[in-house]
Scaffold this active site. Structure first.
Site, mmCIF file in Angstrom:
data_model
loop_
_atom_site.group_PDB
_atom_site.id
_atom_site.type_symbol
_atom_site.label_atom_id
_atom_site.label_comp_id
_atom_site.label_asym_id
_atom_site.label_seq_id
_atom_site.Cartn_x
_atom_site.Cartn_y
_atom_site.Cartn_z
ATOM 1 N N LYS A 232 1.461 -51.350 -62.758
ATOM 2 C CA LYS A 232 1.764 -52.390 -61.906
ATOM 3 C C LYS A 232 1.195 -53.604 -62.214
ATOM 4 O O LYS A 232 1.936 -54.612 -62.453
ATOM 5 C CB LYS A 232 1.255 -52.362 -60.468
ATOM 6 C CG LYS A 232 1.484 -53.203 -59.675
ATOM 7 C CD LYS A 232 0.785 -53.290 -58.317
ATOM 8 C CE LYS A 232 0.816 -54.666 -57.648
ATOM 9 N NZ LYS A 232 -0.076 -54.831 -56.547
ATOM 10 N N ASP A 251 5.171 -51.433 -56.354
ATOM 11 C CA ASP A 251 3.857 -51.457 -55.461
ATOM 12 C C ASP A 251 4.188 -50.735 -54.040
ATOM 13 O O ASP A 251 5.340 -50.312 -53.954
ATOM 14 C CB ASP A 251 3.265 -52.644 -55.260
ATOM 15 C CG ASP A 251 3.960 -53.792 -54.433
ATOM 16 O OD1 ASP A 251 5.312 -53.353 -54.304
ATOM 17 O OD2 ASP A 251 3.563 -55.001 -54.160
#
Length: 364
Positions: A232, A251
């Protein structure tokens, strides 16, 4: 301390709200060191304090150098701000394309005009998203402001100090990890110091910038070798600072959107599923899939820029550093060090009332 004077807004960018909405892009999880006073935004881009005000005619701006010990930016100020706001990419063209291909995204576009992607400095972006691990936007903002205070350079405006980020060599000094822990970074302190060592070993900040010339897969792979950088964080840095517009950070918010609105499987988010969801959005939204992700994130995170009741209560429970000369660390009372006054500090005066003149000229 040296003399410094402020002017009115120096110039103006003619850009409509449909292309840039400062309120949407400066307080919703892309960048973390902008603050708004009344109708005016104050923030540091590299080594300048920028002051921005938006109305129906566009963006009025002025700026002030925070450092005089480095070479000035090679770009003209208007070009520098345009580069930061990514104005070479036309948001309206993207939204027209998305409207015809994605009914769910189309329903969000009119509600959030001007939600574009900023082109950040890679060094700041990397530090911010390592800090973002298991964190919320108000606290990330607070920590990034504390990190900037490690710089010896400062400008004071309206009783508020603005700093550039400390140079990378400052973060590599002995004792930095402990100092960051004292500032509240917790376990992230170790990752920040280790990541900066990795950056320095590979060629420093210029190495980071050079990743703009790499393909997405290569840039992400190189970033993932740094401490504290997972899929991420690597995707966020690629998207928001390295010109990888097709990168889609996955996310919790984006995963929920993928499951609820796009029929993706609701199961543990493995690396394989992460890649599958990113590829799905890339096929659906094209080469600007990362920009589309911004709309999906913003709409799903709902008032993401405001602290929760829980975070407010946590903040209230913390001791006031101004009222105490000590703090608890690992169950022990430790005497706090006094803050060091910046070596190069500029003080300006900002009037409290609304008027055409934002800043009065003053000298220190």
């Amino acid at each position: 301390m040296r003399n410094f004077s402020c002017d009115e807004f120096r110039s103006h960018l003619s850009v409509p709200y449909s292309e840039v909405n400062l309120d949407k892009i400066l307080a919703t999880g892309q960048v973390f060191r902008w603050r708004k006073f009344e109708d005016t935004w104050f923030g540091v881009i590299r080594n300048k304090l920028w002051i921005l005000r938006q109305d129906t005619t566009g963006i009025h701006y002025t700026f002030h150098e925070l450092r005089d010990d480095i070479l000035p930016e090679p770009l003209q100020p208007a070009d520098e701000l345009s580069d930061y706001l990514n104005l070479s990419h036309k948001l309206c063209e993207m939204t027209r394309s998305w409207s015809s291909s994605d009914p769910h995204l189309s329903s969000l576009l009119t509600s959030h005009p001007g939600l574009r992607l900023i082109r950040q400095d890679p060094y700041e972006c990397l530090l911010a998203f390592i800090t973002s691990s298991c964190n919320n936007i108000p606290r990330i903002s607070s920590l990034m402001l504390k990190l900037s205070q490690l710089s010896k350079h400062s400008l004071t405006l309206c009783d508020t100090d603005f700093h550039p980020l400390p140079d990378i060599h400052v973060l590599l000094k002995p004792g930095t990890e402990q100092k960051l822990r004292e500032l509240g970074f917790g376990y992230r302190a170790k990752y920040i110091v280790s990541a900066m060592k990795g950056v320095e070993e590979r060629g420093g900040v210029e190495w980071l910038k050079s990743l703009r010339n790499a393909e997405l897969a290569e840039a992400r792979q190189q970033l993932s070798k740094l401490a504290g950088v997972g899929p991420k964080v690597a995707s966020c840095v690629c998207l928001m600072s390295l010109d990888k517009h097709e990168a889609v950070p996955i996310d919790t918010h984006i995963y929920q959107v993928a499951v609820k609105h796009y029929g993706r499987p609701n199961k543990a988010l493995t690396p394989a599923l992460h890649d599958s969801i990113e590829q799905f959005f890339q096929q659906k939204h094209g080469k600007y899939a990362g920009w589309a992700q911004g709309y999906l994130f913003y709409s799903n995170s709902n008032k993401v820029s405001k602290p929760t009741k829980e975070s407010k209560s946590v903040e209230k429970s913390k001791p006031d550093p101004k009222k105490s000369g000590s703090e608890k660390q690992n169950g022990k009372t430790v005497k706090k060090r006094k803050a060091v006054e910046p070596e190069d500090r500029i003080v300006l005066d900002l009037p409290r009332t609304r008027s055409k003149s934002l800043i009065t000229k003053s000298q220190v």
